[in-house]
Design an enzyme around this catalytic site. Sequence first.
Site, short mmCIF file in Angstrom:
data_model
loop_
_atom_site.label_atom_id
_atom_site.label_comp_id
_atom_site.label_asym_id
_atom_site.label_seq_id
_atom_site.Cartn_x
_atom_site.Cartn_y
_atom_site.Cartn_z
N LYS A 39 0.82 -1.20 0.00
CA LYS A 39 0.00 0.00 0.00
C LYS A 39 0.86 1.26 0.00
CE LYS A 39 -3.83 -0.14 -0.11
NZ LYS A 39 -4.72 -0.25 -1.30
N HIS A 83 -1.75 3.76 -7.17
CA HIS A 83 -3.03 4.45 -7.40
C HIS A 83 -2.79 5.83 -8.00
CE1 HIS A 83 -4.87 1.22 -5.14
NE2 HIS A 83 -4.12 1.50 -4.10
#
Length: 350
Positions: A75, A93
């Site tokens: 992450k 992302h």
Amino acid sequence: MTHLWVRAEQRPNEERVGLTPEGAKALMDAGIKVTVEESSVRAITLQGYIDAGCDIAAENSWPTAPADAIIFGLKELPEDGTALPHRHIMFGHAFKGQHSGKALLERFKAGGGTLYDLEYLVDETGRRVAAFGYWAGYAGAAVTLKSWAAQQRGEICGPVGVYSGKEALLADLGAELDALNIDRPTSIVIGALGRVGTGAADLCEAMGVKVTKWDMAETATGGPFPEILDHDLFLNCIFARPGTPVFVPRDALTADRKLSAIGDVACDPDSDYNPVPVYDRATSWDAPALRVADTPVLDVMAIDNLPSMLPVESSEDYAAQLLPSLLALGDLDAGVWGRADATFKEHTAD
């Protein structure tokens, strides 16, 4: 020598890891140096990596790793604005118009580093070589069902946490649904043929929830899709991209509908291509459901690290899928790594 540095995750409620001790041993046998940071939260204990012969580093010491080390995590990094000189493997992302992703790419440009985004590690056909999708769908459907169950009690879904395994999750959710003493809800899964949709449908079916399964053929018309509003639950399992139709438009908030809970497993609320534009932010483990309408009620579940609810199973599954690509780290200009590098350069070009 190629050097892979497995960092500790710094995001709350993140216990997954993308490399198991067995995988680390395979990399070292192939001539790749492996350093693993200590971690206070990792679901797979450090001793396995010690026994495998990995070098061990202090938790969150990756910023001082050797310049040639490839930093591997899952992450996001802390959003502290620092320049990033290393090569990083992670979910960034950052390539679909996400606003926070633009800042991340600026950090790489400032430091001269490279992002090999795990979402963009693809084979020659464009298919991802590894994904957490199945467990994201599985856990996402579970939390969406919890949100629906809370509605039946006149509540909004309370905090969720880590489960020791799949059977523990099923037992907990089954008991919660049984306590309602009413019929199970109906659900519709879009993206049902993919990994995410398969996981979502499997969870629903394990709970006795009827599932309508849609994929590209059923959504090719581009909408609108009134059938979605005729189900109690909608599970979006299609990742946002240009051309993705809107599945639940804003006017659904006040429409006559049966739909009362949305599980946006893909969870791209700040993407320009968000197919569920009835909400604007991710939800969290502490507050899993966002109420976007009161009359009739509509809650959205949009947790973006769902597989960490089942961290051991999801880590082992993902690590097994990714290992063949990690074994090819010695040639970053070819194969999946070359394609990921090209994607990064495309999105950071001036």
